[in-house]
Design an enzyme around this catalytic site. Structure first.
Site, PDB file in Angstrom:
ATOM      1  N   ASP A   1      15.995  27.427  29.253  1.00 19.73           N
ATOM      2  CA  ASP A   1      14.733  27.203  28.543  1.00 19.73           C
ATOM      3  C   ASP A   1      13.573  27.851  29.309  1.00 19.73           C
ATOM      4  O   ASP A   1      12.793  27.173  29.972  1.00 19.73           O
ATOM      5  CB  ASP A   1      14.518  25.688  28.394  1.00 19.73           C
TER       6      ASP A   1
ATOM      7  N   SER B   1       5.155  20.912  27.304  1.00 17.97           N
ATOM      8  CA  SER B   1       6.236  21.893  27.418  1.00 17.97           C
ATOM      9  C   SER B   1       5.747  23.248  27.900  1.00 17.97           C
ATOM     10  O   SER B   1       4.685  23.711  27.470  1.00 17.97           O
ATOM     11  CB  SER B   1       6.855  22.127  26.054  1.00 17.97           C
TER      12      SER B   1
ATOM     13  N   HIS C   1      11.681  27.166  24.444  1.00 18.76           N
ATOM     14  CA  HIS C   1      11.693  26.455  23.167  1.00 18.76           C
ATOM     15  C   HIS C   1      10.342  26.460  22.446  1.00 18.76           C
ATOM     16  O   HIS C   1      10.277  26.096  21.283  1.00 18.76           O
ATOM     17  CB  HIS C   1      12.236  25.027  23.349  1.00 18.76           C
TER      18      HIS C   1
HETATM   19  N1  ARG Z   1       9.671  19.277  24.674  1.00 22.79           N
HETATM   20  C1  ARG Z   1       8.417  18.666  24.919  1.00 22.79           C
HETATM   21  C2  ARG Z   1       7.283  19.544  24.384  1.00 22.79           C
HETATM   22  O1  ARG Z   1       7.515  20.239  23.447  1.00 22.79           O
HETATM   23  C3  ARG Z   1       8.258  18.281  26.330  1.00 22.79           C
HETATM   24  C4  ARG Z   1       8.934  17.029  26.559  1.00 22.79           C
HETATM   25  C5  ARG Z   1       8.954  16.590  27.942  1.00 22.79           C
HETATM   26  N2  ARG Z   1       9.329  15.246  27.892  1.00 22.79           N
HETATM   27  C6  ARG Z   1       9.453  14.476  28.929  1.00 22.79           C
HETATM   28  N3  ARG Z   1       9.747  13.258  28.721  1.00 22.79           N
HETATM   29  N4  ARG Z   1       9.236  14.952  30.140  1.00 22.79           N
HETATM   30  O2  ARG Z   1       6.157  19.492  24.765  1.00 22.79           O
END
Ligand code: ARG
Length: 840
Positions: free
Chosen positions: A685, A781, A637
């Site tokens: 992902d 992420s 992503h």
């Molecule tokens: N999708 C998030 C990012 O772009 C990561 C989120 C992870 N969240 C969590 N509560 N572990 O960095």
């Protein structure tokens, strides 16, 4: 964005040594000069510069006597050169730099196509092209953009399956004294559309464009590339190879191969009327780098028009042949390579195939079982941009219809567009998704009406579904269990520790299996060969390296022999007869030290040597992990959308503790997002990133790869692992840390996680604390969830930070990509995982 960059980078014909590109002469029609003028290529300029150089040489020889004169001459020369350069940079060159190219097409109705139109030098072509050009000139010359409008070029007049003549054209605008150009496609096509007069009485799509009967619905105008303009808007450029399929079903060969020089090669394919084109590729060799240097574009038109792009190949295909179909009787291929060295090749053929209607009625006779296949239009070719297929089935009560798909699934349609086809099944709408397992879709009705519509920005992979009637009250035979994927599995497979349904629906909410230690019956997968002595007598850990039939929970040695030992990889003991489980194990070692991470602490320098910070356009954006000298693993992503999937703005920072102090930095050469990545639910992902420069052997301690788990690897619930990153320290606020953060989290039971979140696929896993507090957060992420193997002590990349509900909220743990599921995918793309170091 990527397209514009290409446009800037594209070389002028004279300095492009491309195999297909040669001298350019263009038929163009200026607003002020109506008749076509033949303009010679800028090569002439090169020649005259050369002549000037020669004369200058003679002059210096002649006037060597008087130093003053020489000095004066030199001074004069310098002034002349400076003036000329300034003049060129600011006056002469600017119009070209600010040129905007639009590629488009429309259909002229009520005009009969004649074969002479195929030859651009025929009087008939010139006459018709001139007529259309005059109309376009008049339209734009009197429009809002009249001051910017430069010229139009008719590059093709062709027949088409709707009648009349299809006109392919270029329009050039020049916007002087502007640094950044804003290309409003809609504005440019609106000018054309608004100039068409339609009759309010006779409601057809045909209107009159200054006397020309034009089909309103056929108008397409898109921004085009300068290099494409020079390659295709010409009368005699040999960069376009035109081929025609005269007979239905007779293949016409299409081959091009070179190892020297850049390539800018175009193929224009046409077929006889009433037919469409099927292009079959048998080989494609280009450098895989997200189309930065090499690409193959296939268009559903006779010119490179962006919205008619059938397929964009940035790398070769996994297997051949692959085939694509057009919607009309024309196709255009554009093969480009900016690399001077290395082989570039395309091989294949195309043929005219009849345009078909896809409508079927399938009835069951006298209550007989229905059985057969349905496929996407023009199967096994990729299905086209526009197509539709309908099926009507009639069984008899109590039977419904089951559709078994190989690598495809149907999900109820939400608000989002369907990228891989949409379906209407008995008035309900569904989206199709590509996946890597089988599914069965049950329709509990004896009358079934199915419509499939092609959709998406590109041509998509074909699908095949086996249909059969099934008993609505009992979809699976006695003794079988119905998975949520619709598959039938044996009752004994339920809760056996193996994901037989492909969505774990047979493995969730299972009670802990009983330990059976004193019989000879096999142990439950939950206990057997997981490295933990569950039975006092140790029988659950016996015979773990004996060869057993391969399943998705056995370890596969390189010689394809499977063993039961789950965590055989790199545990310091040779388990496979070929020793392959201990090869490629130079990974996951770290020096012992005594967060957007929430509830974490500062990591020590060099504590997580595989941690990478990925910067996009200079700012930290995502994390990643080093798995080999030139490959990183991250989330999918992080690279969504045209802007983010371009490798050029990304820099990987390796061996970094404090932001900005990386021991090693590299640009990315390639971003490979998993082909089944699903932006709706974050399934699949994962992405592989190839570094432009592999990291050097030194400094060794601060940059090290982490081990990639095997398909069978099992990390027990409750196991403690570490998540690391430079992401936000709290859910709210901008508290990005500068020092790498670490937090210890627990692996959470998949069923428990599912009860919190609902959709948790087998490619996801959860980790955190049920009390919340410790978690990854925005910015982490793509970063690692590192778990240390009990036996052997190596660190494995068990998870990749993917998503979560807020950060650190109680009962909402972090969701990670389950890396073990991608062991084969990773292995396939990363040819050289670290070599064995013989570590025991
Ligand atoms: N999708 C998030 C990012 O772009 C990561 C989120 C992870 N969240 C969590 N509560 N572990 O960095």
């Amino acid at each position: 964005m990527a397209e514009n960059k290409d446009c800037e980078q594209s070389t002028k014909p004279e300095d492009d040594p491309g195999v297909c590109v040669s001298e350019i002469s263009v038929y163009m029609n200026n607003v002020d000069g109506i008749s076509p003028v033949k303009r010679k290529s800028p090569r002439i300029t090169t020649k005259s510069k050369f002549l000037q150089k020669c004369r200058f040489g003679e002059m210096t020889e002649c006037f060597f006597i008087n130093k003053k004169i020489i000095l004066l001459t030199l001074l004069l020369l310098v002034i002349v050169i400076i003036t000329w350069t300034l003049l060129w940079v600011f006056v002469l060159r600017s119009p070209n730099n600010n040129a905007l190219y639009f590629a488009g097409l429309f259909r002229i109705a009520d005009v009969e196509f004649i074969p002479e139109y195929r030859r651009k030098d025929s009087p008939e072509f010139l006459y018709m092209a001139d007529r259309v050009q005059q109309v376009i000139n008049n339209v734009y010359g009197k429009s809002l953009f009249s001051k910017l409008y430069k010229q139009s070029t008719i590059s093709d007049l062709s027949d088409n399956n709707y009648g009349g003549v299809l006109v392919h054209f270029w329009i050039v605008f020049v916007v002087p004294n502007m640094k950044t150009l804003f290309a409003c496609e809609d504005c440019v096509s609106a000018v054309l559309k608004d100039s068409i007069q339609t009759s309010l009485v006779n409601r057809t799509s045909i209107g009159y464009l200054l006397g020309l009967p034009v089909d309103m619905d056929s108008i397409v105008v898109n921004v085009g590339l300068r290099s494409d303009y020079f390659a295709t808007a010409t009368t005699d450029s040999n960069s376009v190879i035109a081929k025609h399929a005269e007979q239905s079903g007779v293949p016409v060969a299409l081959n091009f191969s070179t190892s020297t020089g850049r390539v800018n090669c175009h193929f224009k394919l046409t077929s006889l009327l009433g037919h469409i084109i099927r292009l079959s590729l048998t080989a494609l060799q280009i450098e895989p780098d997200n189309c930065v240097t090499d690409s193959l574009h296939i268009y559903d038109s006779l010119m490179p028009i962006r919205s008619r792009n059938l397929y964009r190949a940035c790398e070769s295909f996994g297997s051949f042949p692959v085939s694509f179909v057009s919607t009309g009787n024309g196709m255009f291929l554009s093969l480009k390579s900016l690399r001077v060295h290395g082989k570039k090749e395309i091989k294949g053929y195309f043929e005219a195939i009849p345009k078909k209607k896809f409508e079927n009625t399938i009835l069951s006779m006298d209550g007989m079982r229905l059985e057969g296949n349905i496929t996407s239009p023009y199967y096994p070719s990729y299905y086209p941009l526009k197509c539709s297929s309908t099926w009507i089935f009639k069984t008899s009560t109590p039977f419904g219809l089951a559709l078994k798909f190989q690598n495809y699934t149907l999900k109820e349609k939400g608000f989002e567009p369907c990228d891989h086809g949409w379906w209407k099944i008995n008035e309900k709408m569904y989206c199709g998704y590509q996946i890597d397992y089988q599914t069965v879709f049950h329709i509990a009705n004896f009358l079934v009406s199915i419509t499939f519509q092609c959709s998406g920005k590109q041509s998509s992979k074909a699908f095949l579904a086996e249909y059969s009637s099934y008993n609505i009250s009992q979809p699976c035979p006695n003794g079988y269990y119905v998975c949520s994927t619709g598959l039938c599995i044996r009752q004994s497979q339920r809760c056996d520790g193996s994901d037989d349904c492909f969505d774990e629906s047979d493995e969730v909410f299972c009670s802990l299996p009983p330990k059976v230690c004193n019989t000879s019956s096999p142990h439950h997968h939950y206990f057997s060969c997981d490295g933990v002595k569950d039975c006092e007598n140790g029988t659950d850990e016996l015979n773990c390296t004996d060869s057993v039939p391969c399943t998705n929970i056995t370890y596969k040695c390189k010689n394809n022999v499977c063993i039961q030992k789950k965590n055989a990889k790199c545990d310091g003991t040779i388990d496979c007869l070929d020793g392959s489980d201990e090869m490629s194990c130079d990974c996951g070692n770290k020096i012992r030290h005594g967060s957007r991470i929430v509830g974490g602490s500062n990591a020590k320098d060099g504590e997580w040597p595989w941690q990478v910070s990925l910067h996009f356009s200079g700012s930290p954006y995502c994390g990643a992990s080093v798995i080999t000298k030139e490959w990183l693993l991250s989330a999918g992503h992080c690279f969504q959308g045209e802007k983010m999937s371009d490798p050029r703005p990304w820099i990987a920072h390796l061996g970094m503790h404090t932001q900005g102090n990386a021991k090693f930095k590299s640009e990315l050469k390639r971003i490979l997002v998993h082909e089944y990545y699903n932006g709706r639910n974050f399934d699949y992902d994962i992405s592989l990133l190839k570094l432009k420069t592999p990291w050097p052997d030194r400094p060794t301690a601060t940059i090290q790869p982490i081990c990639v788990p095997s398909l069978a690897q099992m990390v027990p619930n409750g196991e403690r692992c570490w998540v690391t990153g430079w992401g936000q320290k709290q859910e709210r606020g901008n508290s990005d840390p500068t020092v790498l953060q670490q937090a210890e989290v627990e692996i959470i039971n998949q069923s428990l996680c599912r009860s919190a979140y609902g959709l948790i696929t087998p490619r996801m896993m959860c980790a955190g604390l049920l009390s919340g507090k410790r978690d990854a957060c925005r910015g982490d992420s793509g970063g690692p969830l590192s778990c240390q193997e009990k036996v052997g002590g190596r660190w494995f990349l068990t998870g990749i930070v993917s998503w979560g509900h807020g950060c650190g909220r109680p009962h909402f743990p972090g969701v990670y990509t389950r890396v073990s599921k991608f062991a084969t995918w990773i292995q396939q793309h990363v040819s050289a995982l670290p070599k064995t170091d013989g570590v025991t």
